[in-house]
Design a protein around this motif. Sequence first.
Motif, PDB file in Angstrom:
ATOM      1  N   PRO A 183       0.827  -1.203   0.000  1.00 28.92           N
ATOM      2  CA  PRO A 183       0.000   0.000   0.000  1.00 28.92           C
ATOM      3  C   PRO A 183       0.863   1.257   0.000  1.00 28.92           C
ATOM      4  CG  PRO A 183      -0.085  -1.079   2.139  1.00 28.92           C
ATOM      5  CD  PRO A 183       0.733  -1.950   1.238  1.00 28.92           C
ATOM      6  N   HIS A 184       0.303   2.329  -0.517  1.00 28.99           N
ATOM      7  CA  HIS A 184       0.998   3.616  -0.470  1.00 28.99           C
ATOM      8  C   HIS A 184       1.141   4.020   0.996  1.00 28.99           C
ATOM      9  CE1 HIS A 184       1.868   7.853  -0.941  1.00 28.99           C
ATOM     10  NE2 HIS A 184       2.198   7.576  -2.191  1.00 28.99           N
ATOM     11  N   PRO A 185       2.303   4.533   1.399  1.00 25.02           N
ATOM     12  CA  PRO A 185       2.530   4.849   2.814  1.00 25.02           C
ATOM     13  C   PRO A 185       1.548   5.857   3.411  1.00 25.02           C
ATOM     14  CG  PRO A 185       4.480   5.374   1.482  1.00 25.02           C
ATOM     15  CD  PRO A 185       3.464   4.784   0.574  1.00 25.02           C
ATOM     16  N   LYS A 186       0.984   6.759   2.615  1.00 26.40           N
ATOM     17  CA  LYS A 186       0.059   7.764   3.126  1.00 26.40           C
ATOM     18  C   LYS A 186      -1.387   7.283   3.153  1.00 26.40           C
ATOM     19  CE  LYS A 186       2.793  11.763   1.862  1.00 26.40           C
ATOM     20  NZ  LYS A 186       2.825  13.011   1.105  1.00 26.40           N
ATOM     21  N   ASN A 187      -1.645   6.109   2.621  1.00 31.09           N
ATOM     22  CA  ASN A 187      -3.017   5.646   2.483  1.00 31.09           C
ATOM     23  C   ASN A 187      -3.779   5.563   3.805  1.00 31.09           C
ATOM     24  OD1 ASN A 187      -5.153   4.436   0.741  1.00 31.09           O
ATOM     25  ND2 ASN A 187      -4.907   2.830   2.262  1.00 31.09           N
ATOM     26  N   ASP A 188      -3.194   4.975   4.830  1.00 32.55           N
ATOM     27  CA  ASP A 188      -3.894   4.804   6.104  1.00 32.55           C
ATOM     28  C   ASP A 188      -4.320   6.130   6.722  1.00 32.55           C
ATOM     29  OD1 ASP A 188      -3.909   2.082   6.027  1.00 32.55           O
ATOM     30  OD2 ASP A 188      -2.108   1.848   7.252  1.00 32.55           O
ATOM     31  N   SER A 189      -3.462   7.128   6.623  1.00 29.76           N
ATOM     32  CA  SER A 189      -3.808   8.420   7.226  1.00 29.76           C
ATOM     33  C   SER A 189      -4.894   9.150   6.435  1.00 29.76           C
ATOM     34  CB  SER A 189      -2.565   9.301   7.345  1.00 29.76           C
ATOM     35  OG  SER A 189      -2.036   9.589   6.071  1.00 29.76           O
ATOM     36  N   ILE A 190      -5.000   8.878   5.155  1.00 32.35           N
ATOM     37  CA  ILE A 190      -5.995   9.552   4.326  1.00 32.35           C
ATOM     38  C   ILE A 190      -7.336   8.843   4.362  1.00 32.35           C
ATOM     39  CG2 ILE A 190      -6.573  10.207   1.951  1.00 32.35           C
ATOM     40  CD1 ILE A 190      -3.543  10.487   1.462  1.00 32.35           C
ATOM     41  N   TYR A 191      -7.318   7.500   4.309  1.00 32.56           N
ATOM     42  CA  TYR A 191      -8.560   6.743   4.142  1.00 32.56           C
ATOM     43  C   TYR A 191      -8.862   5.798   5.302  1.00 32.56           C
ATOM     44  CZ  TYR A 191      -8.004   8.294  -0.663  1.00 32.56           C
ATOM     45  OH  TYR A 191      -7.859   9.054  -1.788  1.00 32.56           O
ATOM     46  N   SER A 192      -8.482   6.128   6.497  1.00 32.01           N
ATOM     47  CA  SER A 192      -8.646   5.195   7.617  1.00 32.01           C
ATOM     48  C   SER A 192     -10.101   4.780   7.846  1.00 32.01           C
ATOM     49  CB  SER A 192      -8.061   5.789   8.890  1.00 32.01           C
ATOM     50  OG  SER A 192      -8.730   6.986   9.233  1.00 32.01           O
ATOM     51  N   LYS A 193     -11.067   5.676   7.687  1.00 32.80           N
ATOM     52  CA  LYS A 193     -12.473   5.323   7.939  1.00 32.80           C
ATOM     53  C   LYS A 193     -12.992   4.296   6.933  1.00 32.80           C
ATOM     54  CE  LYS A 193     -14.053   9.143  10.590  1.00 32.80           C
ATOM     55  NZ  LYS A 193     -15.231   9.834  11.015  1.00 32.80           N
ATOM     56  N   GLU A 194     -12.511   4.332   5.698  1.00 23.61           N
ATOM     57  CA  GLU A 194     -12.960   3.389   4.677  1.00 23.61           C
ATOM     58  C   GLU A 194     -12.572   1.953   5.018  1.00 23.61           C
ATOM     59  OE1 GLU A 194     -11.871   6.367   3.995  1.00 23.61           O
ATOM     60  OE2 GLU A 194     -13.346   7.257   2.674  1.00 23.61           O
ATOM     61  N   PHE A 195     -11.562   1.776   5.879  1.00 23.54           N
ATOM     62  CA  PHE A 195     -11.102   0.440   6.230  1.00 23.54           C
ATOM     63  C   PHE A 195     -11.839  -0.144   7.428  1.00 23.54           C
ATOM     64  CE2 PHE A 195      -7.503   1.782   3.683  1.00 23.54           C
ATOM     65  CZ  PHE A 195      -7.254   0.642   2.950  1.00 23.54           C
ATOM     66  N   GLU A 196     -12.661   0.667   8.087  1.00 23.57           N
ATOM     67  CA  GLU A 196     -13.356   0.191   9.282  1.00 23.57           C
ATOM     68  C   GLU A 196     -14.303  -0.958   8.985  1.00 23.57           C
ATOM     69  OE1 GLU A 196     -15.133   3.575  11.152  1.00 23.57           O
ATOM     70  OE2 GLU A 196     -13.197   4.445  11.671  1.00 23.57           O
ATOM     71  N   ASN A 197     -15.023  -0.884   7.883  1.00 26.14           N
ATOM     72  CA  ASN A 197     -15.980  -1.940   7.556  1.00 26.14           C
ATOM     73  C   ASN A 197     -15.821  -2.345   6.095  1.00 26.14           C
ATOM     74  OD1 ASN A 197     -18.048  -3.696   7.310  1.00 26.14           O
ATOM     75  ND2 ASN A 197     -19.667  -2.261   7.808  1.00 26.14           N
ATOM     76  N   ILE A 198     -15.013  -3.360   5.871  1.00 31.09           N
ATOM     77  CA  ILE A 198     -14.818  -3.817   4.500  1.00 31.09           C
ATOM     78  C   ILE A 198     -15.497  -5.163   4.259  1.00 31.09           C
ATOM     79  CG2 ILE A 198     -12.718  -2.485   4.104  1.00 31.09           C
ATOM     80  CD1 ILE A 198     -11.132  -5.040   4.574  1.00 31.09           C
ATOM     81  N   SER A 199     -16.371  -5.544   5.176  1.00 31.19           N
ATOM     82  CA  SER A 199     -17.034  -6.847   5.033  1.00 31.19           C
ATOM     83  C   SER A 199     -17.913  -6.905   3.785  1.00 31.19           C
ATOM     84  CB  SER A 199     -17.849  -7.187   6.276  1.00 31.19           C
ATOM     85  OG  SER A 199     -18.888  -6.261   6.464  1.00 31.19           O
ATOM     86  N   LYS A 200     -18.535  -5.784   3.424  1.00 33.21           N
ATOM     87  CA  LYS A 200     -19.373  -5.740   2.223  1.00 33.21           C
ATOM     88  C   LYS A 200     -18.526  -6.016   0.969  1.00 33.21           C
ATOM     89  CE  LYS A 200     -23.286  -2.868   0.934  1.00 33.21           C
ATOM     90  NZ  LYS A 200     -23.862  -1.532   0.997  1.00 33.21           N
ATOM     91  N   LEU A 201     -17.377  -5.385   0.902  1.00 33.29           N
ATOM     92  CA  LEU A 201     -16.467  -5.602  -0.217  1.00 33.29           C
ATOM     93  C   LEU A 201     -15.968  -7.038  -0.225  1.00 33.29           C
ATOM     94  CD1 LEU A 201     -14.815  -4.631  -2.627  1.00 33.29           C
ATOM     95  CD2 LEU A 201     -13.076  -3.845  -0.996  1.00 33.29           C
ATOM     96  N   SER A 202     -15.649  -7.566   0.931  1.00 38.16           N
ATOM     97  CA  SER A 202     -15.180  -8.943   1.049  1.00 38.16           C
ATOM     98  C   SER A 202     -16.228  -9.928   0.518  1.00 38.16           C
ATOM     99  CB  SER A 202     -14.841  -9.251   2.500  1.00 38.16           C
ATOM    100  OG  SER A 202     -14.381 -10.563   2.631  1.00 38.16           O
ATOM    101  N   LYS A 203     -17.472  -9.724   0.911  1.00 35.03           N
ATOM    102  CA  LYS A 203     -18.554 -10.600   0.444  1.00 35.03           C
ATOM    103  C   LYS A 203     -18.752 -10.478  -1.062  1.00 35.03           C
ATOM    104  CE  LYS A 203     -20.991 -10.578   4.827  1.00 35.03           C
ATOM    105  NZ  LYS A 203     -22.111 -10.053   5.594  1.00 35.03           N
ATOM    106  N   SER A 204     -18.628  -9.277  -1.591  1.00 31.72           N
ATOM    107  CA  SER A 204     -18.769  -9.063  -3.030  1.00 31.72           C
ATOM    108  C   SER A 204     -17.672  -9.777  -3.813  1.00 31.72           C
ATOM    109  CB  SER A 204     -18.733  -7.568  -3.341  1.00 31.72           C
ATOM    110  OG  SER A 204     -18.745  -7.349  -4.723  1.00 31.72           O
ATOM    111  N   ILE A 205     -16.431  -9.684  -3.331  1.00 38.03           N
ATOM    112  CA  ILE A 205     -15.317 -10.354  -4.009  1.00 38.03           C
ATOM    113  C   ILE A 205     -15.476 -11.867  -3.917  1.00 38.03           C
ATOM    114  CG2 ILE A 205     -12.826 -10.763  -3.907  1.00 38.03           C
ATOM    115  CD1 ILE A 205     -12.489  -7.780  -3.302  1.00 38.03           C
ATOM    116  N   GLU A 206     -15.958 -12.353  -2.775  1.00 34.62           N
ATOM    117  CA  GLU A 206     -16.207 -13.793  -2.639  1.00 34.62           C
ATOM    118  C   GLU A 206     -17.265 -14.265  -3.639  1.00 34.62           C
ATOM    119  OE1 GLU A 206     -17.145 -15.107   1.326  1.00 34.62           O
ATOM    120  OE2 GLU A 206     -15.469 -13.974   2.169  1.00 34.62           O
ATOM    121  N   LYS A 207     -18.309 -13.470  -3.816  1.00 34.98           N
ATOM    122  CA  LYS A 207     -19.429 -13.863  -4.684  1.00 34.98           C
ATOM    123  C   LYS A 207     -19.117 -13.690  -6.169  1.00 34.98           C
ATOM    124  CE  LYS A 207     -24.377 -13.156  -5.291  1.00 34.98           C
ATOM    125  NZ  LYS A 207     -25.581 -12.491  -4.761  1.00 34.98           N
TER     126      LYS A 207
END
Length: 71
Positions: free
Chosen positions: A20-44
């Motif tokens: 990952p880009h080193p600045k990513n966590d500080s910029i997009y930290s809230k987007e990583f809180e709930n990635i279960s929807k994305l996980s289920k989509s990739i699984e399906k």
Amino acid sequence: MVENDIDGIIEQRNIEEIVPHPKNDSIYSKEFENISKLSKSIEKYGQLEPIVVTSTNVVISGHRRLKVLKS
């Protein structure tokens, strides 16, 4: 599936070599809180969009997809 942004080429890369880009966590930290929807989509449906990286395998776009695929 990874897209090289410079040449627009889609190619396979070893997921362990992609970072990952080193600045990513500080910029997009809230987007990583709930990635279960994305996980289920990739699984399906599979990975529908490539992860865009630099020539040195640093993610430009697709940090959440990378996190799901590495988990």
